[in-house]
Each structure stands twice: as C-alpha cells, then as structure tokens.
Design a protein around this motif. Structure first.
Motif, short mmCIF file in Angstrom:
data_model
loop_
_atom_site.label_atom_id
_atom_site.label_comp_id
_atom_site.label_asym_id
_atom_site.label_seq_id
_atom_site.Cartn_x
_atom_site.Cartn_y
_atom_site.Cartn_z
N PHE A 36 40.31 52.73 65.29
CA PHE A 36 40.08 52.05 64.02
C PHE A 36 40.57 52.91 62.86
N VAL A 37 40.46 54.23 62.99
CA VAL A 37 40.98 55.12 61.95
C VAL A 37 42.48 54.89 61.76
N ASN A 38 43.19 54.71 62.83
CA ASN A 38 44.64 54.43 62.74
C ASN A 38 44.89 53.10 62.04
N LEU A 39 44.02 52.10 62.32
CA LEU A 39 44.18 50.81 61.66
C LEU A 39 43.98 50.95 60.16
N ILE A 40 42.99 51.70 59.73
CA ILE A 40 42.72 51.90 58.30
C ILE A 40 43.88 52.65 57.65
N ARG A 41 44.44 53.60 58.37
CA ARG A 41 45.58 54.33 57.83
C ARG A 41 46.77 53.39 57.60
N LYS A 42 46.93 52.45 58.51
CA LYS A 42 48.02 51.48 58.33
C LYS A 42 47.80 50.65 57.08
N PHE A 43 46.52 50.29 56.81
CA PHE A 43 46.23 49.59 55.55
C PHE A 43 46.61 50.45 54.36
N ASP A 44 46.27 51.74 54.42
CA ASP A 44 46.59 52.65 53.31
C ASP A 44 48.11 52.78 53.13
N VAL A 45 48.80 52.88 54.24
CA VAL A 45 50.27 52.97 54.17
C VAL A 45 50.84 51.68 53.59
N MET A 46 50.27 50.55 53.97
CA MET A 46 50.74 49.26 53.47
C MET A 46 50.52 49.15 51.97
N ILE A 47 49.41 49.65 51.50
CA ILE A 47 49.12 49.64 50.06
C ILE A 47 50.15 50.50 49.32
N LEU A 48 50.43 51.67 49.87
CA LEU A 48 51.45 52.53 49.26
C LEU A 48 52.82 51.85 49.26
N ASN A 49 53.12 51.13 50.32
CA ASN A 49 54.39 50.39 50.39
C ASN A 49 54.47 49.37 49.27
N LYS A 52 40.92 45.19 53.70
CA LYS A 52 40.56 46.45 54.34
C LYS A 52 39.03 46.63 54.36
N LYS A 53 38.38 46.36 53.22
CA LYS A 53 36.92 46.49 53.14
C LYS A 53 36.23 45.52 54.09
N ILE A 54 36.71 44.29 54.11
CA ILE A 54 36.10 43.28 54.98
C ILE A 54 36.26 43.67 56.46
N LEU A 93 52.05 41.02 58.82
CA LEU A 93 52.62 42.05 57.97
C LEU A 93 53.17 43.20 58.79
N ASP A 94 54.33 43.69 58.34
CA ASP A 94 54.94 44.84 59.01
C ASP A 94 54.74 46.09 58.16
N VAL A 95 54.26 47.14 58.82
CA VAL A 95 54.11 48.42 58.14
C VAL A 95 55.39 49.21 58.38
#
Length: 752
Positions: A507-520, A568-570, A594-596
């Motif tokens: 799940f930590v990896n999933l959250i990181r993907k959200f963070d990377v997506m936000i940066l994108n 991400k929060k949900i 969505l593609d990261v």
C-alpha cells in the motif's frame, strides 16, 4: 528396608488377641502373595515355608500350622485334579494297595510338589479338626471362579483386589481367623457333655468360650464388613471435600464420637500443595451442638495433639484432655472450649499414613458417647456423659484411616492431574493468543460466559427442562470454549494479523504512485503555462489576456490535483476495512485508467492486482484469505481429535468443531443445521459472537458497544441463525451481566 517399613506401619495397627498362629505359605504363591509374609511375621505369627522338601517335612509343617494360604488358581487346579481322580482311585484302592505304597515311594522321590488336597486331608486327621484354608484371589479375572470352590466352613476366600495394602490384607486375615477359631470353639461347646461332667476350669486351662463371646465375634465381623464397604464407597468418590466428610461422619458413627475433625498436612485451604509445613483443618462436625466452622491452618508442632501425631506417626488415645501430664511434650489448648462453653474430655488422634510411611493427615475424634444418637448437654456437663475410647474403637478407626488414606491420596492425585492439565490448556491458549494480541483473553472470556450460560439453563425450567448439564458436561464446555480457536496456530500469521485490504508494504507503493501522479499533474501545469508564456512573447499577446489564460491553466490543473489528493485520502481510509460503496468503485475504476509516468517506471495508478484487493466488499480479507481464516475450526478439530480424552471429556473436539455453525445451516465448515449441533455449541456460539463484537479493536474490525452487539445478535436470531431462548437468557441473566461488566472496558461499563 521394606520389611522395616512394614513393621513400622504395623506399630499403629490394633493388636490381635494372643492366639498362637503359625502360617503355612504354599511355595507356588505368586509374588503378590509372598509379599504378605513379612507382615505376618511382624504381627508375631510364625511363617512356615515349604520349598522342595520331603512329604514328611510337609506333614510336620501341617501339624504345626494354624492355617494354610494358597492362591486360587493353584487350588482350583489341584482341586479339579483331585475330583477327577477320586473315582479311579476308589476302584483300584482295594485291589492294588501294595502298588499304591510303591507309587507313594515314587511320589516321595519326585521333584513335583505334593498335592495341597492330600496335605489338608492328612492335616485334618492329625489336627482332629478342620484346618483353615485361606484362598487368595489377587486378579479380578479369577473372581468368577469362586463359585467353583467347595462349600466348606473351613475355607475362607479373600479378594485381595479390594485391599490396597498388604498390611490391611494381613490384618483382615488375622481377624477372620480369630473368628474362625471362636466359631470352632463354640461348636465344640455345644457338642460337649453337660457342665457337671466337665472338670472345673483351672488357671492353666482357659475357660470355655461363651455364647456372648460368639455374638461379639459376629458383631466384629459385621463391623469389619462395614468398614470395607465404607472404603469401597469412598474409593469411588473424586470430590475431595465429600471424601473428607464421608470419612469423618463414618468415623464418628462407628466409634460413637460426639465431635471430630480432619486435617491434611502440607495443603492450603483450597487443597493445593504449599511449601509451608502446616496442618489445615478442612472439616469439623459436632452432633450435640451447632458450631460455626471455617477452615484454618496451624504450624506442625509436637506441642499440639494433632502436630504430635503428624510428626511421630503415633496414635494418641487420651482419657481426659484436661488431665494430660506435664511431663508430656504435647498439651491440649482449651481456647476453643472456653469460647464455646464446650468440654473436651476423651480424645483420639489417628494418623493417616501413606505407602511411603508419611503422615498426610490426621483424624481427630472427641468425646465418645454411650450411643451415637445421644445428645450431650454441655451446659450441665457430667463426667459420666463421656466415655473413653477403647481398643475396639482404635481398631475400627485405624482400619478406616488406612482405607481413607488411599482414597484421599487418589482423589488429591486426580485433582492435581486435573489442575496440571487445566494449567497446560490455559498456557497453550495463551501461547496461541500471543500470535494475535488483539484477541488476547477472548478464549478465557468465552469459556467463562459459556459456563455461566449453561449453569443458567440448569435452573431456567421451561424449554430448558431437558437441557440439564452435569458437572462433566460443564467441564467439557469449559475446555471446548478455551480451545475453540486453537486451530489458528495453523493459519499464516500475515493473514491472521491482516489489518488492511492491501498489505502495508504494497500500500505504501500505491500511495507513492499517487504522490508521483500529483507531481506529474503539477509539472504538466507548469509546462503548459511555460508554453503559453513563450507563445505570448512570440506573438505579442497582451499581458491582461496572457494572465487570464494562465489563471485558467492553473485552475484546470488544480482541480485535477485536488481531485487526485481526495481520491488518495479516500483510498487510505477505505484500505483499513471500510465497506465497498459505489462511490469507491468509481474512484478505483477512474484511477485504474491513469498512467503514472515516472523516470524509472511507468504503470497504472491502480493495477489489476491492487484493484482486486481494493474491491473486497467487507473487512480486509480476500475470498481466499477468508477461507484460510475459517479453516481454523478444522485445524482445531484435527488437533483436539489427536488427544486421548477420557470418556468424560470425549465430546470436546465435536463441541469446539461446530462453534461457527448456524441453526439454519448457513455456518461453516460443514453447514449443519440445528438438530445436529450440540447444545453446548449453541451456547458457545452466542458467547463467541458477543465477545468478538465487543472486545478490543481487531485488525479487521472496530470494537462496538454492548447495545450494537445485542442488535447484531438479535438480527442473527431473527434470521434463524441463533437459538432465540438462549439469546434471551444470555441477555437477561444477572450472573452473565456481572461477568461481562467485570471483563469490560471503562467505556462499556458506562453503557452497562
């Protein structure tokens, strides 16, 4: 050393009358029977042993012997041979008398043992009377053979299996043989000439045995049988308190004592071993007065009557407790008498000695009465109200104490083993619960609630009239409840402790993907604004127009970024076990498209594997993981089935196996319906569900208050899954409510 031990124990036995006994022990005796010989010798009874000697020696032994002991198997063997050869011998005896003499010579030179039947016939001629023959049966399988024995009054059959001590067997034989001699003497008396024709008795000639003595002998015989019956009854009892009460009541009755008590050495008030050398008085009775008694302990010391007997192993028989000589090391404490206006006069203290010659306790009786039914008025006490304990009382009490010691030790041993097993079960349950700290104490609470609910059924009446649970069935339920989740030891730990739909590391990896997506998204917004600025510079776009376009780009990407942050929060909250809703389904579906695009990897924001776990409708377990968790009941059953349970506890595996079954057949692992589910399991199921709902937070669910838990139980009842009357009794019973309150959190106590 063993002979010395027997001799020491015999010092406490009642003395037999001075009748010169000489015992002939047949040499084919089994080892168990030979063990009696040292005890006979300790009683002063000479033992004649026959080992491959000549017939003349046998005859001399028989002439001297008072009685003969032979095992039942040897007697039956030789008696059968004698019966089958009698007819043949009678036919040839007249014709071949010379041959018989020759055969006799051959028999003399033979190494075989002479027939015991022949010995007895010769001995009866030389004694001019019947020689007592004691036939010992020392194996239960031989008892049926007693019916084959000849009906003679000189034959005494003794079942050695009724005795757990060689001392008791020997003493019983001695008493029986005294009675035999008395009966013989009485028969001689009735067949003798009139008294006028007889010589008057002299000092050297003993007086004839009277009819009263014969009656007394029969009374003693009845008492011996009564003591044996008492011993048999208490040997079947396992309740230590009941054994002690039975011992004391019968001791007082057969000695006509007014009061008595029993104390056990080295045990506390709960009959558990203690490191202190104390005498604990567990039971006390008084037939003339009602006195309040509570258990108490006292140090073992020679200064007290009980302590003296405990340390020395010697019996005390005191005529008046108030007149004990100052030269004695022990004394009587009058404190109890002064407080209760009692008067202790005659006292007898008998040690309870085990097979190791250790005194494990004492029986103490006070104030012998003329009859057991008599009530002594201690306010107007007279010295004549109380008698002294006599030798016959000593005999009775020592015999009963010997039998009681064996039964008491067996009962204590049984309880020690039971306590050891119970402790082992509790330790095992605690070890299993250590794998899942969230369930700590769950099995113990379920066991407590289940036992209380079963006991409530016993007194509820109505539909529960046929539901009476015995002590044995309550123990079965207790152990089954303690062990009902033991099979979780066979479930993988990461499944057992799984607290999120997607494991934390993934799940930590999933959250990181959200963070990377936000940066994108942020980078894309910056790139778009930079391109706009370059275009405006190149084409001389007015600044006001350029700013408006910049604001539009910022707003567009901000919405996308904010939406992704909200998703991400949900997802973070939902991963903790929230139920799957339509809104979450849309979020999962939207993110899965969505593609990261990162420097080192490129993949979907939510992969198909992650989507599978996030789509779990309830809790945190996938279908396969839920099946693995549910398999714990099968693991429990397979484990419990391997234990060699006694007949009393043989239903434990079955009771524990079905604790997740429901009355309508919707449970697991088998899906059986109400009629096939044991009543103990129906009780456990309700208690298990309740505690699982109200106990501390578990990885897959939050704790809930009592009202919410009861609502869920009622909904299960309304759909036919739980027993309605049992649930009602569970909700209303005050003992269960008190137990729930005692095991609840402070928040739940407010609700209660």
């Amino acid at each position: 050393m063993k002979n010395k031990s027997n001799s020491a124990r015999l010092n406490t036995l009642p003395k037999t009358p001075k009748i010169p006994f000489e015992v002939l022990v047949y040499d084919r005796l089994a080892k168990e029977v030979r063990a009696l010989r040292p005890t006979f010798e300790a009683l002063g009874m000479k033992t004649l042993s026959v080992f491959q000697t000549t017939p003349a020696s046998h005859n001399r032994s028989l002439t001297k012997a008072s009685f003969v002991i032979i095992p039942i198997n040897v007697f039956l063997e030789q008696h059968t041979q004698a019966m089958t050869t009698t007819a043949a011998k009678s036919k040839t005896e007249a014709k071949t008398s010379s041959k018989n003499r020759t055969l006799g010579k051959k028999q003399k030179s033979s190494k075989n043992h002479p027939s015991i039947i022949t010995w007895l016939n010769e001995a009866e001629i030389k004694h001019k009377d019947n020689l007592p023959l004691v036939i010992l049966s020392y194996k239960k399988a031989q008892l049926s053979d007693v019916q084959k024995l000849p009906r003679k009054d000189n034959i005494l059959v003794v079942d050695q299996t009724l005795f757990n001590s060689n001392v008791l067997v020997t003493h019983f034989l001695a008493r029986e043989l005294i009675h035999f001699k008395n009966r013989q003497a009485a028969r001689k008396l009735t067949s003798a000439p009139p008294p006028a024709a007889q010589k008057p008795p002299t000092e050297k000639t003993p007086a004839p045995i009277t009819e009263n003595r014969n009656i007394a002998s029969e009374e003693r015989e009845l008492i011996s049988k009564e003591i044996l019956n008492i011993g048999l009854n208490i040997s079947k009892e396992r309740d230590t308190v009941k054994i002690l009460e039975e011992i004391l009541v019968n001791s007082m009755r057969i000695t006509q004592a007014d009061a008595g008590s029993i104390a056990i050495r080295g045990m506390d008030k709960e009959l558990k071993k203690t490191n202190e050398d104390v005498l604990t008085f567990y039971i006390s009775k008084n037939t003339s007065r009602e006195l309040h008694f509570s258990k108490f302990s006292m140090p073992v010391s020679k200064k007290s009557l009980g302590g003296y007997t405990t340390i020395t192993g010697k019996l005390l028989n005191i005529k008046d407790a108030y007149q004990i000589s100052n030269r004695k090391i022990y004394s009587f404490n009058r404190e109890f008498d002064e407080k209760t206006h009692f008067r202790t006069k005659s006292v007898i203290v008998v040690p309870m000695i085990n097979q190791k010659d250790e005194t494990i306790g004492i029986i103490q009786l006070i104030n012998k009465k003329a009859s057991y039914e008599k009530i002594i008025d201690y306010k107007n006490f007279k010295q004549t109200d109380v008698l002294s304990f006599n030798d016959e009382d000593v005999t009775k009490l020592q015999a009963l104490a010997s039998l009681a010691t064996i039964s008491l030790q067996n009962a204590i041993l049984y309880h020690e083993i039971d306590h050891l097993f119970h402790s082992f079960v509790e330790a095992s349950v605690s070890a299993v619960e250590q794998r899942d700290p969230a369930t700590s104490g769950h099995s113990f609470r379920v066991s407590k609630f289940s036992t209380l609910l079963a006991e409530a059924c016993n007194g509820a009446g109505g539909i529960f009239s046929d539901w009476f649970f015995t002590t044995t069935q309550l123990r079965e339920l207790e152990y089954a409840s303690l062990l009902h989740d033991f099979g979780k030891i066979g479930v993988r730990e990461h499944v057992l402790l799984k607290s999120h739909k997607i494991e934390q590391t993934r799940f930590v990896n999933l959250i990181r993907k959200f963070d990377v997506m936000i940066l994108n998204f942020q980078n894309q917004s910056y790139d778009e604004m930079l391109d706009l600025f370059r275009e405006g510079t190149k084409n001389n776009i007015p600044m006001l127009e350029l700013e408006q376009k910049m604001t539009f780009i910022k707003t567009k990407w901000k919405k996308k970024i904010d939406r992704l942050k909200e998703h991400k929060k949900i997802i973070e909250r939902y991963n903790e076990g929230m139920p799957l809703t339509n809104e979450i389904k849309k979020i999962i579906q939207e993110c899965s498209y969505l593609d990261v695009d990162a420097t080192f990897f490129k993949e979907k924001l939510i992969t198909s594997e992650e989507e599978k776990f996030l789509s779990i409708p309830y809790g945190t377990l996938s279908t396969n993981e839920r099946i693995e968790i549910q398999s714990h009941v099968t693991h429990t059953f397979e484990f419990l089935k391997k234990i060699p349970w006694t007949d009393e506890l043989k239903h434990i595996p079955e009771i524990a196996h079905y604790h997740h079954e429901k009355l309508d057949g919707s449970g697991y692992p088998i899906g059986i319906k109400a009629i096939a589910i044991p009543n103990q399991t129906k009780i456990m199921t309700i208690c298990d569900i309740y505690d699982a709902l109200t106990s501390a937070d578990r990885p897959y669910k939050k704790s809930m208050n009592q009202n919410k838990a009861i609502e869920i139980l009622k909904s299960e009842r309304d759909t036919g899954k739980l027993h309605p009357d049992l649930l009602e009794l569970f909700i209303r019973n005050k003992h269960i409510r008190n137990a729930i309150k005692a095991n609840s959190t402070p928040e739940l106590n407010v609700i209660l």
